[in-house]
Motif scaffolding. Structure first.
Motif, PDB file in Angstrom:
ATOM      1  N   PRO A 106       0.827  -1.217   0.000  1.00 50.63           N
ATOM      2  CA  PRO A 106       0.000   0.000   0.000  1.00 50.63           C
ATOM      3  C   PRO A 106       0.859   1.263   0.000  1.00 50.63           C
ATOM      4  O   PRO A 106       1.992   1.263   0.470  1.00 50.63           O
ATOM      5  N   TYR A 107       0.264   2.337  -0.495  1.00 51.30           N
ATOM      6  CA  TYR A 107       1.003   3.586  -0.624  1.00 51.30           C
ATOM      7  C   TYR A 107       1.536   4.064   0.722  1.00 51.30           C
ATOM      8  O   TYR A 107       2.661   4.554   0.813  1.00 51.30           O
ATOM      9  N   GLU A 108       0.723   3.917   1.797  1.00 52.64           N
ATOM     10  CA  GLU A 108       1.169   4.382   3.109  1.00 52.64           C
ATOM     11  C   GLU A 108       2.451   3.676   3.537  1.00 52.64           C
ATOM     12  O   GLU A 108       3.365   4.292   4.097  1.00 52.64           O
ATOM     13  N   ALA A 109       2.521   2.368   3.270  1.00 49.63           N
ATOM     14  CA  ALA A 109       3.719   1.613   3.631  1.00 49.63           C
ATOM     15  C   ALA A 109       4.886   1.956   2.709  1.00 49.63           C
ATOM     16  O   ALA A 109       6.034   2.046   3.152  1.00 49.63           O
ATOM     17  N   VAL A 237       3.898  -3.846   6.305  1.00 50.41           N
ATOM     18  CA  VAL A 237       2.641  -3.336   5.742  1.00 50.41           C
ATOM     19  C   VAL A 237       1.609  -3.193   6.854  1.00 50.41           C
ATOM     20  O   VAL A 237       0.884  -2.188   6.941  1.00 50.41           O
ATOM     21  N   TYR A 240       2.442  -0.089   9.072  1.00 49.88           N
ATOM     22  CA  TYR A 240       2.271   1.252   8.513  1.00 49.88           C
ATOM     23  C   TYR A 240       0.960   1.470   7.766  1.00 49.88           C
ATOM     24  O   TYR A 240       0.604   2.614   7.494  1.00 49.88           O
ATOM     25  N   ALA A 241       0.259   0.402   7.421  1.00 50.58           N
ATOM     26  CA  ALA A 241      -0.932   0.589   6.586  1.00 50.58           C
ATOM     27  C   ALA A 241      -2.149  -0.187   7.066  1.00 50.58           C
ATOM     28  O   ALA A 241      -3.167  -0.197   6.376  1.00 50.58           O
TER      29      ALA A 241
END
Length: 365
Positions: A106-109, A237, A240-241
């Protein structure tokens, strides 16, 4: 998913077993009925098979038996059932990735990882077979290409790309792993290494990544990474996400069990790690009490308590202030909470968890 592993210590354990002693006992009925050549062949073939396959993982016990004993003739007479049972009793459960294409990071990770060094590990024997550097979803580049035909994003490349012949060999191995019913283990050895403020810090980060490579290659996947890594990509992941946990049950307990984040933490292992020894207090009186097991803010399992017993230490001494629960997984609550983050609950509790690991939730009247 759960698989089984023939431990690296399997040969020593087998050589110390009653089944092996039976094979060597000339007075044993099964042994006495064989010629000397057949007896020697049985011993040699079984020992070679156990030694050769120690450290290997299998989808289940049946498949392990097929691989370990499928080619053994035992001097033309077959291997005695007691030996088969003894070897298969050495199998232990181990958590491994499921087959199929990986989910993108994911983008956040991706934002948190920055530039990273990654490693690919074959779960069948915990052997490392590729190390690279990248950003974004680079860690999944070879698996996505091999299993889903996804073209890698050139923006994710750090340094030189893999030569075509090497990439082809890596992807062929990934397809072979998938065909055996496993998924590749994707490890992050170091991340956010582009943020080092000096050449010395950057060099130290890469040096530690090199030590992690040696560790993975020499002794199998790390089960409990330290603050510097390595980490399974799924772990990062989640860190962070992961979505925030939905509202908790009105009455429940959160138990912090750091070892539940280990790579070999199957559902049974997590249950055993989580049961004791707690100062349970009034929550012990709550019928069917939900227990949410977590590590690094992530929920790993949810159990329903059936009953409590007083805790006894290794010497059998009773501790009247500590308790052990017996219960079962709750599929509905696990579907709701496992993989979600308790970070908001932690913040509500002052930003940190109790050192004891026991966190009652809700007021017992």
């Amino acid at each position: 998913m759960d698989a089984v592993e023939l431990p690296r210590t399997a040969l020593d354990a087998f050589l110390s077993s009653s089944a092996f002693a039976e094979m060597l006992d000339p007075g044993d009925e099964r042994t006495a009925s064989r010629s000397a050549a057949a007896r020697r062949a049985e011993v040699a073939e079984v020992v070679r098979a156990v030694d050769r396959l120690a450290g290997r993982r299998f989808i289940d016990r049946e498949r392990a038996g097929e691989v370990v004993f499928g080619g053994i003739t035992g001097g033309g007479l077959g291997v005695r059932p007691s030996v088969v049972d003894e070897v298969l009793a050495l199998l232990r459960p181990v958590a491994v990735p499921a087959p199929g294409p990986p989910k993108p990071v994911p983008y956040e990770a991706q934002s948190a990882l920055g530039v990273y060094v990654y490693a690919l590990v074959d779960p069948r024997d915990a052997s490392l077979f590729h190390v690279g550097a990248g950003r974004g979803d680079r860690v999944h580049r070879h698996s996505a290409a091999a299993l889903a035909g996804v073209v890698p994003d050139p923006v994710d490349i750090v340094g030189d790309d893999d030569p075509v012949a090497i990439a082809d060999a890596i992807e062929e191995r990934i397809r072979d792993i998938d065909a055996d019913g496993f998924g590749v283990e994707h490890w992050i050895l170091r991340y956010d290494i582009g943020s080092a403020n000096s050449a010395e810090l950057h060099a130290n980060s890469l040096r530690r990544a090199g030590l992690d490579v040696a560790d993975l290659a020499g002794s199998g996947s790390s089960d409990a990474p330290d603050a510097h890594g390595p980490w399974r990509i799924e772990e990062l992941v989640g860190r962070y996400a992961a979505p925030v946990s939905p509202p908790l049950p009105e009455l429940c307990v959160l138990v912090k069990v750091d070892a539940s984040a280990r790579g070999d933490a199957t559902a049974d292992v997590i249950y055993e790690l989580s049961r004791s020894a707690w100062r349970a207090g009034p929550h012990r009186t709550v019928p069917d009490l939900p227990v949410l097991v977590f590590a690094d803010d992530l929920v790993r399992a949810v159990h329903r308590v059936d009953y409590w017993e007083s805790y006894r230490d290794a010497e059998g001494n009773l501790d009247p202030k500590r308790w052990v629960y017996t219960g079962t997984p709750d599929p509905d609550l696990e579907a709701r909470y496992v993989g979600t983050s308790l970070r908001e609950v932690r913040r509500e509790r002052g930003g940190k968890w109790n050192p004891s690991g026991w966190h009652p939730y809700g007021h017992v009247s």
